[in-house]
Enzyme design. Structure first.
Site, PDB file in Angstrom:
ATOM      1  N   ASP A  12      -6.947   4.540  -4.496  1.00  0.00           N
ATOM      2  CA  ASP A  12      -7.886   4.404  -3.286  1.00  0.00           C
ATOM      3  C   ASP A  12      -8.174   5.633  -2.991  1.00  0.00           C
ATOM      4  OD1 ASP A  12      -7.769   2.543  -0.563  1.00  0.00           O
ATOM      5  OD2 ASP A  12      -7.351   4.460   0.131  1.00  0.00           O
TER       6      ASP A  12
ATOM      7  N   LYS B 209       0.901  -1.242   0.105  1.00  0.00           N
ATOM      8  CA  LYS B 209      -0.018   0.197   0.072  1.00  0.00           C
ATOM      9  C   LYS B 209       0.809   1.259  -0.043  1.00  0.00           C
ATOM     10  CE  LYS B 209      -4.493   1.172   0.237  1.00  0.00           C
ATOM     11  NZ  LYS B 209      -5.701   0.426  -0.288  1.00  0.00           N
TER      12      LYS B 209
HETATM   13  P1  NDP Z   1     -12.676   8.150  -2.595  1.00  0.00           P
HETATM   14  O1  NDP Z   1     -11.605   9.110  -2.496  1.00  0.00           O
HETATM   15  O2  NDP Z   1     -13.222   7.698  -4.018  1.00  0.00           O
HETATM   16  O3  NDP Z   1     -13.967   8.480  -1.659  1.00  0.00           O
HETATM   17  C1  NDP Z   1     -13.863   8.635  -0.283  1.00  0.00           C
HETATM   18  C2  NDP Z   1     -15.185   9.143   0.319  1.00  0.00           C
HETATM   19  O4  NDP Z   1     -14.982   8.873   1.664  1.00  0.00           O
HETATM   20  C3  NDP Z   1     -15.508  10.381  -0.178  1.00  0.00           C
HETATM   21  O5  NDP Z   1     -16.623  10.476  -0.171  1.00  0.00           O
HETATM   22  C4  NDP Z   1     -14.935  11.030   1.338  1.00  0.00           C
HETATM   23  O6  NDP Z   1     -15.483  12.263   1.544  1.00  0.00           O
HETATM   24  C5  NDP Z   1     -15.094  10.245   2.269  1.00  0.00           C
HETATM   25  N1  NDP Z   1     -14.252  10.321   3.140  1.00  0.00           N
HETATM   26  C6  NDP Z   1     -12.804  10.149   3.244  1.00  0.00           C
HETATM   27  N2  NDP Z   1     -12.085  10.197   4.345  1.00  0.00           N
HETATM   28  C7  NDP Z   1     -12.949  10.588   5.105  1.00  0.00           C
HETATM   29  C8  NDP Z   1     -12.826  11.067   6.389  1.00  0.00           C
HETATM   30  N3  NDP Z   1     -11.798  11.377   7.301  1.00  0.00           N
HETATM   31  N4  NDP Z   1     -14.243  11.301   7.066  1.00  0.00           N
HETATM   32  C9  NDP Z   1     -15.172  11.309   6.334  1.00  0.00           C
HETATM   33  N5  NDP Z   1     -15.412  10.932   5.329  1.00  0.00           N
HETATM   34  C10 NDP Z   1     -14.254  10.581   4.448  1.00  0.00           C
HETATM   35  O7  NDP Z   1     -12.188   6.793  -2.039  1.00  0.00           O
HETATM   36  P2  NDP Z   1     -12.404   5.079  -2.441  1.00  0.00           P
HETATM   37  O8  NDP Z   1     -14.049   5.273  -2.571  1.00  0.00           O
HETATM   38  O9  NDP Z   1     -11.679   4.654  -3.393  1.00  0.00           O
HETATM   39  O10 NDP Z   1     -12.204   4.482  -0.999  1.00  0.00           O
HETATM   40  C11 NDP Z   1     -13.147   4.458   0.072  1.00  0.00           C
HETATM   41  C12 NDP Z   1     -12.745   3.272   1.381  1.00  0.00           C
HETATM   42  O11 NDP Z   1     -12.711   1.959   0.395  1.00  0.00           O
HETATM   43  C13 NDP Z   1     -11.499   3.547   1.591  1.00  0.00           C
HETATM   44  O12 NDP Z   1     -11.192   3.016   2.999  1.00  0.00           O
HETATM   45  C14 NDP Z   1     -10.448   2.493   0.831  1.00  0.00           C
HETATM   46  O13 NDP Z   1      -9.369   2.041   1.442  1.00  0.00           O
HETATM   47  C15 NDP Z   1     -11.467   1.495   0.555  1.00  0.00           C
HETATM   48  N6  NDP Z   1     -11.139   0.654  -0.756  1.00  0.00           N
HETATM   49  C16 NDP Z   1     -11.069   1.167  -1.836  1.00  0.00           C
HETATM   50  C17 NDP Z   1     -11.019   0.296  -2.958  1.00  0.00           C
HETATM   51  C18 NDP Z   1     -11.135   0.887  -4.348  1.00  0.00           C
HETATM   52  O14 NDP Z   1     -10.841   0.224  -5.268  1.00  0.00           O
HETATM   53  N7  NDP Z   1     -11.175   2.357  -4.496  1.00  0.00           N
HETATM   54  C19 NDP Z   1     -10.747  -0.955  -2.929  1.00  0.00           C
HETATM   55  C20 NDP Z   1     -10.808  -1.557  -1.457  1.00  0.00           C
HETATM   56  C21 NDP Z   1     -10.878  -0.771  -0.443  1.00  0.00           C
HETATM   57  P3  NDP Z   1     -14.634  13.783   1.246  1.00  0.00           P
HETATM   58  O15 NDP Z   1     -14.764  13.757  -0.496  1.00  0.00           O
HETATM   59  O16 NDP Z   1     -15.454  14.756   1.935  1.00  0.00           O
HETATM   60  O17 NDP Z   1     -13.429  13.593   1.719  1.00  0.00           O
END
Ligand code: NDP
Length: 434
Positions: A154, A114
């Protein structure tokens, strides 16, 4: 603890896994003799580097870049890059550790890694994001490769960032090496369904879980946290399977839409405009409202899908969900539920699907992308989605069967930890003490 001082999330992830492993270690003393667990907890390589770049006003900005190459017993290191101001070595290590077990659980030949940076893409122009990605890759390129380490996206890293990163890799190495990154655009080596894979995969997993109860998504009310990549495509698949998603969020608050979320509008706000979730409520009107700084877990539902970030759902939130009648929680994000929340779900007999298993569809589809790149082929959407569904069924069944075998029937968290562990541990034994 002293070796990894201050790395709270890493400690949390390690404890959660080690707590499950006692029956396996008791049954297989070879793991202890070869110090497999101690070796598994120590990343094979940790890279920390300076990323210097110039912003739109001509100022030099300095960020910190990370790549933790955790375990390569099963294949090249594989795992995403996260760009978010909260990124530090402890966060990257927790994610890399989790990734090792998750990747093992998919049954595909990929190790765990990662990376990322404390760069905050919010409010940055396209040109700034490009310059940052180029500066980041100017160091990262020497550590990665299709047979060595294959990063993906991510939080904060989607198709746009992967494009800039791949472009810089290609420029520096003078090689069009498709297999070095996954999550690429369809025109230049990407795979169908990779964008949708994590969200779809979570929902496929829940569908399997519901099937064990003789139920399905039909008529179920679902809430999702986040509104990024994982959240959007979880919402899409729930809707396709007959469920109604009534709430989702971002870091500023959440929206409730009792009529069911209008996904087209939500995608337009989040994917096209990179806007805030409140814009959805403003434009949808009538059935939707925005709750600033509120917790989405207060919205009554049958199924909750935390898809934002680590430790976003605590014990108190879990108690509220249980009180409101929620019977299934599946982690789209990595470690979104605190240990206390998981305990509350266990006591209330809520079906709990841990991220290691439930969100494995993203990396599994990345492995399918690598497979297509290696054979210079590209598969149809339908075929790739069918492969994803089969993989998620496999992860579900393996997790459940392992939980059963080790005396914890129905406990997906224990099943995922043990099944993920055994495969990596056996490979580590076979490869000798390295
Ligand atoms: P994105 O950046 O596309 O979206 C993240 C979302 O979560 C946004 O809506 C963001 O809101 C919100 N968010 C992030 N940090 C915070 C925080 N500290 N508090 C509140 N809201 C938060 O990321 P992904 O959708 O790709 O990833 C989301 C999760 O899924 C992560 O945990 C990631 O590790 C996991 N994941 C992702 C994979 C992938 O293929 N993308 C695979 C497996 C797991 P805002 O815009 O306001 O920050």
């Amino acid at each position: 603890l002293l070796r990894n001082a201050g790395e709270t999330e890493f400690h949390q992830a390690v404890h959660e896994v080690l707590d499950s492993l006692a029956p396996v270690v008791a049954k297989h003393p070879a793991y202890t003799d070869a110090a497999v667990i101690r070796r598994l907890c120590e990343p094979e390589r940790q890279i920390i580097f300076r990323v210097a770049w110039v912003d739109d006003s001509g100022q030099v900005q300095i960020n910190r870049g990370f790549r933790v190459e955790f375990n390569s017993a099963l294949g090249p290191y594989k795992g995403g890059l996260r760009f978010h101001p909260t990124v530090n070595v402890g966060i990257v290590k927790f994610l890399g550790f989790e990734q090792t077990f998750k990747n093992s659980l998919t049954g595909m030949p990929i190790g765990g890694g990662k990376g990322g940076s404390d760069f905050d893409p919010k409010g940055r122009s396209d040109a700034e994001v490009m310059r940052f990605c180029q500066a980041f890759m100017t160091e990262l390129y020497r550590h990665i490769g299709e047979h060595t380490d294959v990063p993906a996206g991510d939080i904060g890293v989607g198709g746009r960032e992967i494009g800039y990163l791949f472009g810089q890799y290609k420029r520096i190495t003078n090689r069009f090496e498709s297999g070095v990154l996954t999550g690429k655009g369809l025109a230049w080596g990407g795979s169908q369904v990779r964008t949708e894979a994590t969200g779809y995969g979570v929902v496929f997993f829940v569908d399997e879980l519901l099937r064990t109860r003789g139920e399905g998504f039909d008529g179920k009310k679902v809430i999702v946290s986040g509104s990024g990549n994982v959240a959007l495509y979880a919402i899409e698949k729930v809707q396709q399977l007959g469920g109604t998603v009534i709430a989702c969020s971002d870091s500023s608050g959440y929206i409730v839409d009792e009529a069911g979320i209008d996904l087209e509008l939500l995608k337009e706000v989040k994917e096209q405009r990179r806007g805030r979730i409140s814009c959805y409520a403003d434009e949808r009107g009538g059935s939707a409202r925005f709750v600033e700084d509120g917790s989405v877990w207060n919205v009554p539902c049958d199924i909750a899908l935390p898809c934002a970030t680590q430790n976003e759902l605590n014990g108190r939130d879990a108690a509220v969900l249980v009180r409101n009648g929620c019977t299934v929680v599946a982690e789209g994000a990595n470690m979104p539920c605190t240990p206390e929340a998981v305990r509350v779900f266990g006591e209330a007999k809520v079906g709990f699907a841990p991220g290691k298993a439930a969100n494995a569809g993203g990396v599994a589809t990345s492995a399918l992308e690598m497979q297509q790149n290696a054979s210079r082929d590209s598969w149809s959407f339908e075929y790739t989605e069918q492969r994803l569904a089969e993989i998620m069924r496999g992860v579900h069944d393996r997790t459940l069967a392992t939980a059963d075998e080790y005396g914890a029937p129905g406990n997906y968290a224990v099943g995922a930890n043990i099944a993920g562990f055994i495969q990596v541990a056996d490979a580590m034994l076979a490869l000798g003490v390295i």
